[in-house]
Design a protein around this motif. Sequence first.
Motif, mmCIF file in Angstrom:
data_model
loop_
_atom_site.group_PDB
_atom_site.id
_atom_site.type_symbol
_atom_site.label_atom_id
_atom_site.label_comp_id
_atom_site.label_asym_id
_atom_site.label_seq_id
_atom_site.Cartn_x
_atom_site.Cartn_y
_atom_site.Cartn_z
ATOM 1 N N GLY A 98 52.758 -59.997 -23.497
ATOM 2 C CA GLY A 98 54.490 -61.025 -22.565
ATOM 3 C C GLY A 98 54.002 -61.687 -21.677
ATOM 4 O O GLY A 98 52.206 -61.514 -21.841
ATOM 5 N N PRO A 99 54.630 -62.113 -21.186
ATOM 6 C CA PRO A 99 54.129 -63.017 -19.841
ATOM 7 C C PRO A 99 53.182 -62.552 -18.915
ATOM 8 O O PRO A 99 53.129 -61.775 -18.321
ATOM 9 N N THR A 100 52.542 -63.628 -17.970
ATOM 10 C CA THR A 100 51.300 -63.266 -17.097
ATOM 11 C C THR A 100 52.574 -62.964 -15.747
ATOM 12 O O THR A 100 53.502 -63.806 -15.580
ATOM 13 N N LEU A 101 52.431 -62.559 -14.844
ATOM 14 C CA LEU A 101 53.382 -61.703 -13.833
ATOM 15 C C LEU A 101 52.206 -62.074 -12.549
ATOM 16 O O LEU A 101 50.991 -61.446 -12.356
ATOM 17 N N ILE A 102 52.124 -63.302 -11.422
ATOM 18 C CA ILE A 102 51.832 -63.993 -10.979
ATOM 19 C C ILE A 102 52.164 -64.033 -9.144
ATOM 20 O O ILE A 102 53.300 -64.108 -8.906
ATOM 21 N N ILE A 103 51.992 -62.919 -8.209
ATOM 22 C CA ILE A 103 51.671 -62.164 -7.026
ATOM 23 C C ILE A 103 51.505 -63.597 -6.308
ATOM 24 O O ILE A 103 50.267 -63.549 -5.936
ATOM 25 N N SER A 104 51.978 -64.718 -5.628
ATOM 26 C CA SER A 104 51.208 -65.780 -5.170
ATOM 27 C C SER A 104 52.314 -65.307 -4.006
ATOM 28 O O SER A 104 53.672 -65.768 -3.527
ATOM 29 N N PRO A 105 51.548 -66.266 -2.630
ATOM 30 C CA PRO A 105 52.003 -66.395 -1.368
ATOM 31 C C PRO A 105 52.792 -67.274 -0.459
ATOM 32 O O PRO A 105 53.742 -67.008 0.546
ATOM 33 N N LEU A 106 52.829 -68.176 -1.019
ATOM 34 C CA LEU A 106 53.268 -69.587 -0.540
ATOM 35 C C LEU A 106 53.951 -70.658 -1.661
ATOM 36 O O LEU A 106 53.258 -70.604 -2.389
ATOM 37 N N LEU A 107 54.320 -71.256 -1.130
ATOM 38 C CA LEU A 107 55.604 -72.298 -1.851
ATOM 39 C C LEU A 107 54.547 -72.964 -2.208
ATOM 40 O O LEU A 107 54.647 -73.907 -3.626
ATOM 41 N N ALA A 108 53.600 -74.203 -0.748
ATOM 42 C CA ALA A 108 52.823 -74.802 -1.938
ATOM 43 C C ALA A 108 51.892 -74.047 -2.675
ATOM 44 O O ALA A 108 51.712 -75.010 -3.102
ATOM 45 N N LEU A 109 51.149 -73.584 -3.135
ATOM 46 C CA LEU A 109 51.031 -72.813 -2.976
ATOM 47 C C LEU A 109 51.183 -72.613 -5.149
ATOM 48 O O LEU A 109 50.645 -73.178 -6.434
ATOM 49 N N MET A 110 52.971 -71.988 -5.051
ATOM 50 C CA MET A 110 53.351 -71.790 -6.291
ATOM 51 C C MET A 110 53.361 -73.278 -6.813
ATOM 52 O O MET A 110 53.219 -73.845 -7.853
ATOM 53 N N ARG A 111 53.686 -74.531 -5.806
ATOM 54 C CA ARG A 111 53.864 -75.912 -6.644
ATOM 55 C C ARG A 111 52.949 -75.950 -7.109
ATOM 56 O O ARG A 111 52.778 -76.988 -8.073
ATOM 57 N N ARG B 104 58.005 -55.987 -19.464
ATOM 58 C CA ARG B 104 57.298 -57.372 -21.076
ATOM 59 C C ARG B 104 56.191 -57.752 -20.381
ATOM 60 O O ARG B 104 55.121 -58.043 -20.890
ATOM 61 N N THR B 105 55.569 -57.642 -19.117
ATOM 62 C CA THR B 105 54.222 -57.993 -18.366
ATOM 63 C C THR B 105 53.567 -58.243 -19.118
ATOM 64 O O THR B 105 53.035 -56.770 -19.442
ATOM 65 N N GLY B 106 52.662 -58.936 -19.528
ATOM 66 C CA GLY B 106 51.397 -58.920 -19.901
ATOM 67 C C GLY B 106 49.948 -58.528 -19.684
ATOM 68 O O GLY B 106 48.570 -58.318 -19.677
ATOM 69 N N LEU B 107 49.992 -59.365 -18.221
ATOM 70 C CA LEU B 107 48.758 -59.168 -17.580
ATOM 71 C C LEU B 107 49.613 -60.104 -16.058
ATOM 72 O O LEU B 107 49.640 -61.160 -15.545
ATOM 73 N N LEU B 108 48.971 -59.245 -14.824
ATOM 74 C CA LEU B 108 49.964 -58.722 -13.462
ATOM 75 C C LEU B 108 48.460 -59.231 -12.492
ATOM 76 O O LEU B 108 47.203 -59.300 -13.124
ATOM 77 N N VAL B 109 48.611 -61.057 -12.238
ATOM 78 C CA VAL B 109 47.614 -60.923 -10.723
ATOM 79 C C VAL B 109 48.466 -61.194 -9.372
ATOM 80 O O VAL B 109 49.300 -61.704 -9.716
ATOM 81 N N VAL B 110 47.078 -60.948 -8.309
ATOM 82 C CA VAL B 110 47.666 -61.020 -7.305
ATOM 83 C C VAL B 110 46.536 -61.549 -7.170
ATOM 84 O O VAL B 110 45.974 -61.595 -6.546
ATOM 85 N N ASP B 111 47.194 -62.919 -6.708
ATOM 86 C CA ASP B 111 46.386 -63.945 -5.870
ATOM 87 C C ASP B 111 46.185 -64.076 -4.166
ATOM 88 O O ASP B 111 47.196 -63.520 -3.658
ATOM 89 N N GLU B 112 45.323 -64.786 -4.576
ATOM 90 C CA GLU B 112 44.908 -64.236 -2.385
ATOM 91 C C GLU B 112 44.935 -62.860 -2.514
ATOM 92 O O GLU B 112 45.908 -62.517 -1.282
#
Length: 725
Positions: free
Chosen positions: A89-102, A164-172
Amino acid sequence: MHCNTEAVSQSNAEQAEAGTASDQLRLEATEVLRRLVGRPDVDFHPGQFESIEALVKGHRRALVVQRTGWGKSAVYFVASLLLRARGAGPTLIISPLLALMRDQVSAAARAGVRAQAINSANATEWGEVQAKLEAGEVDVLLVSPERLNNPSFRESQLPRLIERTGLLVVDEAHCVSDWGHDFRPDYRRIRDLIAELPGNVPVLATTATANARVVQDIEEQLAVGGTDVFTLRGPLARTSLRLGVLRLPSPRAQLGWIVEHLGQLPGSGIIYTLTVSAAEDVTDTLRRAGYDVQAYTGRTDTDERERAEQALKENRVKALVATSALGMGFDKPDLGFVIHLGAPGSPVSYYQQVGRAGRATDTADVLLLPGQEDREIWRYFATASMPDKDRAQSVLTALAEAGGALSVPALEVRVNLRRSPLELLLKVLAVDGAVERVAGGWRSTGVAWAYDEQRYARVAQARLDEQHSMLEYERTTGCRMEFLARALDDASASPCGRCDNCAGAWFPTSVGEGAQVSAGAGMQRVGVSVEPRKLYPTGADRLGVPVKGKIPPAVQALEGRALARLTDLGWGGRLRALFDEASAAPDAAVPADLLQACAKVLGEWGWAQRPVGVVAMPSRRRPLLVGSLAAGLAELGQLRFLGSLEYSGEGPRLGPGGNSVYRFADTYGSLAVPAQWEEALASAPGPLLLVDDLADSRWTLTEASRVLRQAGAPGVLPLVLAQVG
């Protein structure tokens, strides 16, 4: 010796097969990387493929600690596409800032990765994102950690995502740790999220700023359920950065240095300040000096932030003058310089901020201008996110007594806490399981909560140690990059040969008088608007004050003025010293320079009608200061000085601080107009100047205006020495 040749042959065959599989995976991964980057000759940096292999082949939990620019995003983008090709399934990325997400969504799109985001800024697009997820048209989904605590997301979307998550990513990922320099309570929920994932779902945590203590803490949280963790840690020194520290005698000289030398710095960059007010002051001064700069702070709205980021990326501005609001993940590879006007509270957070520069250039200039007020600001931020035992207990008691959900405004009526600290405390209690956020607000879970005094004492001591380490960085005669690398427990730390201690000062150390005059002119500007309150706080009736809705215009204050904010660069420092509780300075008459500065505020006010008299607020803490300021202004302006208002009954009891509704209830009815003023107020041909020392909640000024207007004053113009915040 007996040798089982059959077993040996089988072992060799297995190793050969494993080697072949690894080689095949590397070929496939390299092909994906080259397609993503758009170059046929690109290859992995040391450690990148090993991390991808651990995720794709081993389905492991991995922690990657590598310097900014190493290519951590390449690891999770390549791994995502490889896993997707294998039916994941899709990768789920936990990302802390809107600027970083953009930046991450843009980078993914350029690389052909189908990425979407769910955050507070794109709520209108959530339905479309959900539809694309259901249709299998999303490779990567980015969400903020705060989404994990949103009731509708947690209950309706998160369970399906977990399935459905295929990979969990915890950024920062340093935010996961209590020891991290950017404590985010919602990040601590990720441990629970990992525990809910199926055992074969790989997890990747990435950061560029983690010392050994933070690494250990993240590893423990990744290992929930007893799973082992693959940790890849590389050298953190940045060879492109040219570090320096310049001590100057005053804020005027510091700002003068920037005015004089900003144009000589390479390309475009970031000027960091510790407070919002300082960022706004610096921006204004530099614009007056002819520089194209923009402010970027917590007060900058989302659209303006996005425009400012783009302007910097396209080199349409010389610099963004920013607080830490512009931090993790901002991606401009050719950023030419980073200046700090005031030092962050730890070498780790300093490294994280300067790491924005020189990612794709041979040289980038990094200069720290330490401030005299740094320690005071550090003290505040070091404890701002820590839960207070008594306040936490008052929140839990209020929720338990309510028997159901309470909104934050409803809770404010029951506990004397300001909105931001209250919301942060609720998040901490929620992570600890004592409260939960539901559709109607917050409610108690009934789970017993104990204040972990030892834990918070350890964190507080660690942050104090980091502050001392930052001071050592400023004073060190050794290599500055080596110092930062050692602060991050980098075993490969060594002298850089480029910093001011290794190679001599690369920056001018003098400040011309003209530049200082220009800076001083900006810093000596006076007058900050004090907006009148126009609405009563919600829930005041629960505290015995039978009013609500709009404050009648007939009793409102007019727009007022403060000499300056306490956080301002110019007069702010002078006022901070005056109001410093630690110094316990005795109450005294207003200093001559402050009186003259306030007279200048009056001269530049631009009011619709000049005041005809002056009234002082009664003050328990500083009666001489307030009274002499009011009398002095009356004399300078040739205005009638009526004297001081009186307390009604006991007067206010709570003192400064607290939330809005409690401050309002405390001040309402606490002031009275002396009887002998009746004739003077009734015949006054114009407004009165109302003088006080500090404006914080503004409810005292609001109440004073009410009683003065009801007694006949045609208008009230508040004037205070300092505005808090």
